[in-house]
Design a protein around this motif. Structure first.
Motif, PDB file in Angstrom:
ATOM      1  N   GLY A 507       0.807  -1.220   0.000  1.00 54.05           N
ATOM      2  CA  GLY A 507       0.000   0.000   0.000  1.00 54.05           C
ATOM      3  C   GLY A 507       0.838   1.266   0.000  1.00 54.05           C
ATOM      4  N   ASP A 508       1.803   1.360   0.910  1.00 53.11           N
ATOM      5  CA  ASP A 508       2.649   2.563   1.005  1.00 53.11           C
ATOM      6  C   ASP A 508       3.946   2.355   0.244  1.00 53.11           C
ATOM      7  OD1 ASP A 508       3.717   0.660   2.680  1.00 53.11           O
ATOM      8  OD2 ASP A 508       4.327   2.085   4.232  1.00 53.11           O
ATOM      9  N   TRP A 514      11.378   3.537  -1.177  1.00 50.71           N
ATOM     10  CA  TRP A 514      12.353   4.621  -1.300  1.00 50.71           C
ATOM     11  C   TRP A 514      12.478   5.488  -0.055  1.00 50.71           C
ATOM     12  CZ3 TRP A 514       8.953   3.852  -5.628  1.00 50.71           C
ATOM     13  CH2 TRP A 514       9.574   3.253  -6.731  1.00 50.71           C
ATOM     14  N   GLY A 515      11.414   5.633   0.708  1.00 42.24           N
ATOM     15  CA  GLY A 515      11.357   6.635   1.766  1.00 42.24           C
ATOM     16  C   GLY A 515      10.808   7.925   1.199  1.00 42.24           C
ATOM     17  N   ALA A 555      -7.715  -5.977 -10.405  1.00 42.07           N
ATOM     18  CA  ALA A 555      -8.685  -6.792  -9.669  1.00 42.07           C
ATOM     19  C   ALA A 555      -8.278  -7.013  -8.217  1.00 42.07           C
ATOM     20  CB  ALA A 555      -8.861  -8.142 -10.357  1.00 42.07           C
ATOM     21  N   PHE A 556      -7.019  -6.687  -7.877  1.00 43.29           N
ATOM     22  CA  PHE A 556      -6.541  -6.919  -6.523  1.00 43.29           C
ATOM     23  C   PHE A 556      -6.373  -5.612  -5.752  1.00 43.29           C
ATOM     24  CE2 PHE A 556      -4.604  -9.812  -9.638  1.00 43.29           C
ATOM     25  CZ  PHE A 556      -5.267 -10.981  -9.286  1.00 43.29           C
ATOM     26  N   ALA A 557      -6.779  -4.496  -6.358  1.00 46.59           N
ATOM     27  CA  ALA A 557      -6.549  -3.191  -5.748  1.00 46.59           C
ATOM     28  C   ALA A 557      -7.254  -3.061  -4.411  1.00 46.59           C
ATOM     29  CB  ALA A 557      -6.997  -2.078  -6.695  1.00 46.59           C
ATOM     30  N   ASP A 558      -8.458  -3.584  -4.297  1.00 49.46           N
ATOM     31  CA  ASP A 558      -9.226  -3.430  -3.064  1.00 49.46           C
ATOM     32  C   ASP A 558      -8.618  -4.198  -1.902  1.00 49.46           C
ATOM     33  OD1 ASP A 558     -10.987  -1.842  -4.396  1.00 49.46           O
ATOM     34  OD2 ASP A 558     -12.451  -3.433  -4.777  1.00 49.46           O
ATOM     35  N   SER A 559      -7.743  -5.157  -2.200  1.00 55.19           N
ATOM     36  CA  SER A 559      -7.172  -5.981  -1.130  1.00 55.19           C
ATOM     37  C   SER A 559      -5.883  -5.388  -0.581  1.00 55.19           C
ATOM     38  CB  SER A 559      -6.893  -7.395  -1.647  1.00 55.19           C
ATOM     39  OG  SER A 559      -5.897  -7.374  -2.651  1.00 55.19           O
ATOM     40  N   GLN A 560      -5.436  -4.275  -1.156  1.00 51.29           N
ATOM     41  CA  GLN A 560      -4.161  -3.699  -0.735  1.00 51.29           C
ATOM     42  C   GLN A 560      -4.302  -2.929   0.574  1.00 51.29           C
ATOM     43  OE1 GLN A 560      -2.214  -1.599  -3.986  1.00 51.29           O
ATOM     44  NE2 GLN A 560      -3.166  -2.950  -5.449  1.00 51.29           N
TER      45      GLN A 560
END
Length: 560
Positions: A507-508, A514-515, A555-560
């Protein structure tokens, strides 16, 4: 000008002249997708039995795939993971399985770009950027296809294939262009198509050691070095980004540049950690090399059973801090430890590894200690035999584990709990011991996450699914990976990950890879050299949430 004929996977080849000609013939207002349709119409073809047999016979061969413009090591780079019907794959467990290709099976393009340009000179890349600039077509860059994040492929892109850039040279008094003559180095310069097996052999021929990856077909100049580049020798000799001296690169403005510590310093900093496929097309890199390095090797194996798992990893966790300070680097699995050490004698190595040796001997394992005069014979015996399989889905999900976690009983206990959680979910922890703990690093000299400079291990679990899996099966595998990723992020708050081998669903990702401070600087450099975003890849510098909808990971965006 029409492209030449298709190869076995449906890619069309263009030459640089054709790229510019096509650009001048098309309306600036046309969409890139409609342009590609002119070149890539859906057709029904009669199978070429000889070509099919060759692909089936070599489907899981890394070397075979490395020498094709249209084959990647992992299937997520070829399929559209979000749309199971949008792919053209064989059954990697049995490539002759007719279920994949008979009885009307559909073979679609997936993530593979419809056309490619075989790069042989800077002029080829300049022509490609001219084409991209006037048509709005995005560019993807590929050498051998080692890529867990789908960055070197992409729907409706122009693929630049770098494998033909095969130049290799050694200079025992290399001076980066524009730098003082006194700044000499032992250096190997490699074209963007050179892979690790070639670099290792070439270095050995010149009585030198190239600090490189643990796989024969990883490219020397691509995403490996541009994103960090770890090695089993990194604990003592640093990461790939610590050793690269110079890049030759064509930036998206069509300029062929030299980037080093003395010119285009902002670009040099960005290329040492900012990730491949973001700032330009690297044509060659020059790397500082070492004289031949005598090594001690510890190869310890045990039967992987329910009763050996926890005590084996307790030995690893409780001893790794000491081992790191002694110079050990390598890989740990539930059934093995293969480490190298350039600092200890054979007797010192045996004494150092005594806890692991005693456990192996008590559990019907095997113990081998060997001395080698250089890295190359170790590479020949151990690296090829332990490379990961190809032709399948392998999504990584690692995190950098700081030394501080090994320094307290609480930290070690938390680390063991995470390793056991991986095991409990049916996954297998894989641990590259590659943190550059003894390397004398200059602060802020590279742009990768600062977490590298505190790391001792890289640790995590991956995700996979069958070639013919459903979307729900894929989503379940990703959900499982995300759960484990969340646990290791809680274990290492404020830490980071090696972007090449991190979860695509982080997610982040800007902070983790990189920071925040580095990412802000990288984004400014990206916008300076590529203001039109001609180079855009999944969660690369400049990627935005709006791009998610166009990704084959959507399709996996909501699970992040």
């Amino acid at each position: 000008m029409a492209p030449s004929g298709p190869n076995p996977f449906g890619l069309y080849k263009l030459v640089a002249v054709a790229v510019v000609t096509l650009c001048s013939d098309w309306s600036y207002a046309s969409s890139s997708y409609s342009k590609w349709q002119l070149l890539n119409k859906t057709t029904s073809v009669k199978p070429d039995e000889a070509a099919c047999a060759a692909i089936q016979a070599n489907y899981t061969s890394a070397n075979y795939r490395a020498n094709l413009p249209n084959a990647w090591m992992n299937n997520q780079d070829e399929m559209c993971s979000s749309v199971p019907l949008n792919q053209c794959l064989l059954d990697n467990t049995k490539p002759t399985d007719p279920l994949a290709f008979a009885n009307g099976a559909v073979c679609n393009q997936g993530m593979i770009p419809p056309v490619y340009l075989e790069v042989r000179s800077p002029e080829d890349v300049i022509a490609a950027f001219e084409f991209a600039n006037c048509t709005g077509t995005k560019i993807a860059i590929k050498n051998s296809g080692h890529d867990y994040l789908t960055r070197s492929s992409g729907v409706d892109r122009l693929l630049l294939w770098m494998r033909s850039m095969q130049q290799l040279s050694y200079n025992n008094a290399f001076v980066p262009e524009g730098c003082p003559a006194s700044e000499t180095n032992n250096a190997i310069t490699a074209g963007a198509g050179v892979n690790m097996d070639q670099a290792f052999a070439f270095a050995e021929q010149h009585d030198m050691t190239f600090i490189g990856a643990y796989a024969a077909t990883v490219g020397v100049s691509g995403g490996w070095v541009q994103a960090g580049g770890h090695s089993v020798l990194s604990p003592v000799y640093g990461l790939g980004i610590d050793r690269v001296l110079e890049f030759k690169i064509v930036t998206p403005d069509g300029v062929y540049r030299t980037a080093n510590a003395c010119q285009n310093q902002d670009l040099f900093w960005a290329l040492r950690g900012g990730g491949g496929g973001s700032f330009g097309v690297v044509l060659e890199t020059s790397h500082r090399v070492e004289p031949l390095i005598p090594l001690v090797v510890a190869a310890i194996t045990i039967p992987a059973t329910a009763t050996t798992f926890t005590p084996w990893f307790e030995i690893m966790v409780n001893n790794s801090l000491t081992w790191s300070q002694q110079g050990w680097g390598g890989h740990i699995t539930p059934s093995s430890l293969i480490d190298v050490n350039p600092l200890l004698t054979l007797d010192e190595a045996k004494e150092s590894m005594a806890p692991a040796v005693a456990f192996a001997e008590a559990n019907n394992g095997s113990v081998v200690f060997e001395e080698y005069p250089s890295y190359y014979p170790f590479y020949l015996k151990y690296v090829g035999a332990n490379e990961l399989g190809v032709g399948n889905v392998h999504i990584a999900g690692s995190r950098l584990i700081p030394q501080s976690l090994f320094e307290t009983e609480t930290g070690r206990s938390q680390l063991m709990q995470y390793i056991q959680a991986i095991h409990a979910q049916g996954s297998s922890p894989y641990i590259p011991v590659v943190g550059p703990v003894l390397y004398n690093y200059t602060t802020n000299s590279t742009s990768a996450t600062p977490a590298w400079r505190e790391a001792l291990w890289e640790l995590g679990a991956g995700a996979s699914w069958a070639w013919n899996s459903t979307l729900s099966q894929r989503q379940a595998a990703v959900a499982k990976l995300n759960n484990l990723t969340s646990l290791v992020e809680q274990l290492t708050p404020g830490g980071g990950a090696y972007q090449n081998e991190a979860s695509p669903f982080t997610g982040d990702w800007q902070e983790a890879w990189w920071g925040a401070e580095n990412y802000a600087s990288l984004l400014a450099i990206k916008n300076k050299y590529d203001p039109k975003g001609l180079l855009s890849c999944y969660k690369c510098v400049g990627w935005s949430a709006a791009d998610e909808t166009n990704s084959c990971f959507a399709a996996f965006a909501d699970s992040q």
